[in-house]
Write a protein that holds these residues in place. Structure first.
Motif, PDB file in Angstrom:
ATOM      1  N   SER A 217       0.832  -1.208   0.000  1.00  0.00           N
ATOM      2  CA  SER A 217       0.000   0.000   0.000  1.00  0.00           C
ATOM      3  C   SER A 217       0.862   1.251   0.000  1.00  0.00           C
ATOM      4  O   SER A 217       0.623   2.194  -0.766  1.00  0.00           O
ATOM      5  CB  SER A 217      -0.926   0.006   1.227  1.00  0.00           C
ATOM      6  OG  SER A 217      -1.782  -1.110   1.217  1.00  0.00           O
ATOM      7  N   GLU A 218       1.871   1.270   0.857  1.00  0.00           N
ATOM      8  CA  GLU A 218       2.727   2.452   0.958  1.00  0.00           C
ATOM      9  C   GLU A 218       3.561   2.649  -0.303  1.00  0.00           C
ATOM     10  O   GLU A 218       3.809   3.785  -0.713  1.00  0.00           O
ATOM     11  CB  GLU A 218       3.634   2.340   2.189  1.00  0.00           C
ATOM     12  CG  GLU A 218       2.888   2.411   3.508  1.00  0.00           C
ATOM     13  CD  GLU A 218       2.221   3.760   3.741  1.00  0.00           C
ATOM     14  OE1 GLU A 218       2.733   4.781   3.235  1.00  0.00           O
ATOM     15  OE2 GLU A 218       1.179   3.790   4.420  1.00  0.00           O
ATOM     16  N   ARG A 219       3.999   1.554  -0.927  1.00  0.00           N
ATOM     17  CA  ARG A 219       4.756   1.685  -2.176  1.00  0.00           C
ATOM     18  C   ARG A 219       3.914   2.338  -3.257  1.00  0.00           C
ATOM     19  O   ARG A 219       4.390   3.195  -4.005  1.00  0.00           O
ATOM     20  CB  ARG A 219       5.242   0.305  -2.655  1.00  0.00           C
ATOM     21  CG  ARG A 219       6.506  -0.187  -1.991  1.00  0.00           C
ATOM     22  CD  ARG A 219       7.127  -1.337  -2.792  1.00  0.00           C
ATOM     23  NE  ARG A 219       6.215  -2.459  -2.941  1.00  0.00           N
ATOM     24  CZ  ARG A 219       6.177  -3.490  -2.100  1.00  0.00           C
ATOM     25  NH1 ARG A 219       6.962  -3.520  -1.048  1.00  0.00           N
ATOM     26  NH2 ARG A 219       5.333  -4.481  -2.311  1.00  0.00           N
ATOM     27  N   TRP A 220       2.644   1.936  -3.361  1.00  0.00           N
ATOM     28  CA  TRP A 220       1.782   2.435  -4.442  1.00  0.00           C
ATOM     29  C   TRP A 220       1.479   3.927  -4.271  1.00  0.00           C
ATOM     30  O   TRP A 220       1.392   4.656  -5.261  1.00  0.00           O
ATOM     31  CB  TRP A 220       0.483   1.634  -4.494  1.00  0.00           C
ATOM     32  CG  TRP A 220      -0.446   2.078  -5.579  1.00  0.00           C
ATOM     33  CD1 TRP A 220      -1.660   2.697  -5.439  1.00  0.00           C
ATOM     34  CD2 TRP A 220      -0.249   1.936  -6.991  1.00  0.00           C
ATOM     35  NE1 TRP A 220      -2.225   2.950  -6.658  1.00  0.00           N
ATOM     36  CE2 TRP A 220      -1.377   2.491  -7.634  1.00  0.00           C
ATOM     37  CE3 TRP A 220       0.779   1.400  -7.766  1.00  0.00           C
ATOM     38  CZ2 TRP A 220      -1.494   2.518  -9.020  1.00  0.00           C
ATOM     39  CZ3 TRP A 220       0.656   1.435  -9.151  1.00  0.00           C
ATOM     40  CH2 TRP A 220      -0.474   1.983  -9.766  1.00  0.00           C
ATOM     41  N   VAL A 221       1.331   4.386  -3.062  1.00  0.00           N
ATOM     42  CA  VAL A 221       0.953   5.788  -2.839  1.00  0.00           C
ATOM     43  C   VAL A 221       2.153   6.685  -2.554  1.00  0.00           C
ATOM     44  O   VAL A 221       1.987   7.890  -2.344  1.00  0.00           O
ATOM     45  CB  VAL A 221      -0.052   5.922  -1.680  1.00  0.00           C
ATOM     46  CG1 VAL A 221      -1.299   5.096  -1.955  1.00  0.00           C
ATOM     47  CG2 VAL A 221       0.560   5.528  -0.335  1.00  0.00           C
ATOM     48  N   ALA A 222       3.365   6.124  -2.554  1.00  0.00           N
ATOM     49  CA  ALA A 222       4.554   6.906  -2.203  1.00  0.00           C
ATOM     50  C   ALA A 222       4.715   8.110  -3.124  1.00  0.00           C
ATOM     51  O   ALA A 222       4.525   8.017  -4.339  1.00  0.00           O
ATOM     52  CB  ALA A 222       5.799   6.031  -2.271  1.00  0.00           C
ATOM     53  N   GLU A 223       5.068   9.239  -2.528  1.00  0.00           N
ATOM     54  CA  GLU A 223       5.302  10.439  -3.326  1.00  0.00           C
ATOM     55  C   GLU A 223       6.519  10.256  -4.218  1.00  0.00           C
ATOM     56  O   GLU A 223       6.524  10.657  -5.382  1.00  0.00           O
ATOM     57  CB  GLU A 223       5.471  11.643  -2.396  1.00  0.00           C
ATOM     58  CG  GLU A 223       4.158  12.021  -1.715  1.00  0.00           C
ATOM     59  CD  GLU A 223       4.361  12.644  -0.351  1.00  0.00           C
ATOM     60  OE1 GLU A 223       5.426  12.437   0.267  1.00  0.00           O
ATOM     61  OE2 GLU A 223       3.432  13.360   0.098  1.00  0.00           O
ATOM     62  N   ARG A 228       7.677  -0.130 -10.586  1.00  0.00           N
ATOM     63  CA  ARG A 228       7.661  -0.304 -12.038  1.00  0.00           C
ATOM     64  C   ARG A 228       6.892   0.826 -12.725  1.00  0.00           C
ATOM     65  O   ARG A 228       6.119   1.535 -12.116  1.00  0.00           O
ATOM     66  CB  ARG A 228       7.025  -1.651 -12.391  1.00  0.00           C
ATOM     67  CG  ARG A 228       7.789  -2.860 -11.870  1.00  0.00           C
ATOM     68  CD  ARG A 228       7.048  -4.134 -12.223  1.00  0.00           C
ATOM     69  NE  ARG A 228       7.762  -5.328 -11.783  1.00  0.00           N
ATOM     70  CZ  ARG A 228       7.303  -6.564 -11.932  1.00  0.00           C
ATOM     71  NH1 ARG A 228       6.117  -6.765 -12.502  1.00  0.00           N
ATOM     72  NH2 ARG A 228       8.009  -7.593 -11.498  1.00  0.00           N
ATOM     73  N   TRP A 229       7.116   0.899 -14.030  1.00  0.00           N
ATOM     74  CA  TRP A 229       6.403   1.860 -14.872  1.00  0.00           C
ATOM     75  C   TRP A 229       4.895   1.637 -14.737  1.00  0.00           C
ATOM     76  O   TRP A 229       4.421   0.500 -14.770  1.00  0.00           O
ATOM     77  CB  TRP A 229       6.848   1.666 -16.315  1.00  0.00           C
ATOM     78  CG  TRP A 229       6.563   2.818 -17.225  1.00  0.00           C
ATOM     79  CD1 TRP A 229       5.685   2.836 -18.266  1.00  0.00           C
ATOM     80  CD2 TRP A 229       7.171   4.111 -17.198  1.00  0.00           C
ATOM     81  NE1 TRP A 229       5.703   4.047 -18.885  1.00  0.00           N
ATOM     82  CE2 TRP A 229       6.611   4.864 -18.249  1.00  0.00           C
ATOM     83  CE3 TRP A 229       8.120   4.708 -16.359  1.00  0.00           C
ATOM     84  CZ2 TRP A 229       6.967   6.179 -18.508  1.00  0.00           C
ATOM     85  CZ3 TRP A 229       8.477   6.012 -16.622  1.00  0.00           C
ATOM     86  CH2 TRP A 229       7.918   6.735 -17.675  1.00  0.00           C
ATOM     87  N   ARG A 230       4.127   2.712 -14.615  1.00  0.00           N
ATOM     88  CA  ARG A 230       2.702   2.585 -14.294  1.00  0.00           C
ATOM     89  C   ARG A 230       1.767   2.987 -15.426  1.00  0.00           C
ATOM     90  O   ARG A 230       0.564   3.099 -15.205  1.00  0.00           O
ATOM     91  CB  ARG A 230       2.401   3.422 -13.049  1.00  0.00           C
ATOM     92  CG  ARG A 230       3.060   2.939 -11.790  1.00  0.00           C
ATOM     93  CD  ARG A 230       2.911   3.926 -10.648  1.00  0.00           C
ATOM     94  NE  ARG A 230       3.708   5.125 -10.867  1.00  0.00           N
ATOM     95  CZ  ARG A 230       3.784   6.148 -10.018  1.00  0.00           C
ATOM     96  NH1 ARG A 230       3.094   6.095  -8.887  1.00  0.00           N
ATOM     97  NH2 ARG A 230       4.529   7.193 -10.281  1.00  0.00           N
ATOM     98  N   GLU A 231       2.262   3.227 -16.607  1.00  0.00           N
ATOM     99  CA  GLU A 231       1.380   3.646 -17.696  1.00  0.00           C
ATOM    100  C   GLU A 231       0.420   2.523 -18.083  1.00  0.00           C
ATOM    101  O   GLU A 231       0.782   1.345 -18.088  1.00  0.00           O
ATOM    102  CB  GLU A 231       2.193   4.086 -18.908  1.00  0.00           C
ATOM    103  CG  GLU A 231       2.914   5.403 -18.694  1.00  0.00           C
ATOM    104  CD  GLU A 231       3.188   6.139 -20.002  1.00  0.00           C
ATOM    105  OE1 GLU A 231       2.995   5.542 -21.075  1.00  0.00           O
ATOM    106  OE2 GLU A 231       3.583   7.322 -19.929  1.00  0.00           O
TER     107      GLU A 231
END
Length: 360
Positions: A217-223, A228-231
């Motif tokens: 969870s914290e990785r996904w919302v980290a500033e 990995r690339w998120r496109e």
């Protein structure tokens, strides 16, 4: 063994109540804790109930009536107190309107000694389906839409709700969300998060096993995102990432904020400016409203700008965003003339980022 917590978050009271009720029926032997903030009265109403009825109802006066203060002053202590009783198999936590589940999970994750008798099992976001697109990409303010619970909170509805979607372990949608809203939610949510149409939509066994992975969870919302690339692009929505290790030109960046942040978009990430080479800049916005600030220093990490944009195909502004992004970077001539780290007394970004601090 710590009692599992199921944190219900959201902005719409009816959807939050429906999700809470669904969890109460799906989970074995739960107790329900409901917190409601009244900003004008400066109070927090706490109600605890289980299958036998209401166990306690108390109004607590808060030092500052806001969701974060409610979590710190009453929610966490109450959850630990109930967990210590070892009387129920699960605790369903109806958080105050606009309180993000991260506010509880981060306290528990930072120091297990704060509440050793409980653990975060799932963050369940309850949404009003017909209003999803307007809430996420509109320009309403929290204090305008939800004055009782959020008076004085000048954040945008989209900024707050998008952050909730991004942190949730389960997104429960009540009412018709439509294809645009469904695809937008899938692009905002952490990959693999379940989207429940009509409620939590999970068997009790899966709920009891726990859905919350604090690190993921914290990785996904980290500033400062390191993954990995998120496109991505779906039938109705898209997600685009713009990143560079070149510094931003302070003046062009200031002038370019509207071009990068305006419109029906969700935007978030980090940036670095040539005039502030040691400062981590953070960007957070939705629905045309943007907040920029700072969050510590880069330290030994390599500075970079990494901004994530999410929108609908009917408002596909990706070419405009790429052009605006390229326009705020230092040019080759500027790099040759002044280098990537500028020594200046002022850069025009002081109203948002504060005074420039020189390294000792």
């Amino acid at each position: 063994m710590p009692t599992p917590l199921y944190l219900v978050t959201g902005l719409h009271a009816e959807s939050m109540a429906a999700a809470t009720l669904g969890l109460q029926f799906d989970l074995p032997d739960p107790v329900v804790v409901r917190h409601e903030v009244d900003v004008a009265a400066g109070t927090l109403r706490r109600t605890v109930s289980d299958i036998t009825g209401v166990l306690e109802r108390e109004v607590v006066r808060l030092e500052h009536a806001c969701a974060s203060c409610a979590v710190r002053e009453d929610v966490i202590p109450t959850l630990e107190r109930l967990g210590q009783l070892d009387r129920w198999q699960a605790i369903v936590v109806h958080l105050p309107v606009a309180a993000d589940g991260s506010s509880v999970c981060r306290v528990l994750g930072a120091d297990r000694r704060v509440a050793p008798s409980v653990r975060a099992a799932a963050v369940v976001l309850a949404l009003d389906g017909p209003g999803v697109v307007g809430d996420l990409l509109g320009d309403d303010l929290l204090s305008e839409r939800f004055p009782v619970a959020t008076a004085g909170d000048h954040r945008g509805v989209g900024e707050v709700l998008a952050a909730m979607v991004e942190y949730a372990d389960l997104v429960a949608v009540f009412g018709d969300v439509g294809p645009d809203g469904t695809d937008l939610l899938r692009h905002l949510a952490r990959p693999g998060v379940r989207l429940g149409l009509g409620g939590p939509d999970l068997p009790a066994g899966a709920l009891l096993a726990g859905l919350h992975d604090h690190r993921a969870s914290e990785r996904w919302v980290a500033e400062v995102y390191q993954g990995r690339w998120r496109e991505a692009q779906g039938p109705s929505a898209w997600r685009m990432e713009l990143t560079t290790t070149l510094p931003l030109h302070p003046e062009r960046f200031r002038e370019g904020v509207p071009a990068l942040g305006s419109g029906r978009l969700r935007t978030r990430g980090c940036f670095w400016v040539a005039s502030r080479p040691g400062q981590v800049g953070v960007w957070d916005g939705a629905g045309g409203q943007v907040s920029i600030g700072t969050r510590g220093s880069w330290g030994r990490a390599r500075p970079l700008t990494r901004l994530l944009f999410t929108g609908l195909l009917e408002d596909d502004v990706r070419p405009r965003l790429r052009e605006a992004f390229d326009g705020v970077l230092l040019t080759d001539d500027e790099l040759r003339a002044r280098g990537p780290r500028w020594e200046v007394a002022r850069d025009g970004l002081e109203p948002w980022l504060g005074a420039i601090r020189r390294a000792a």
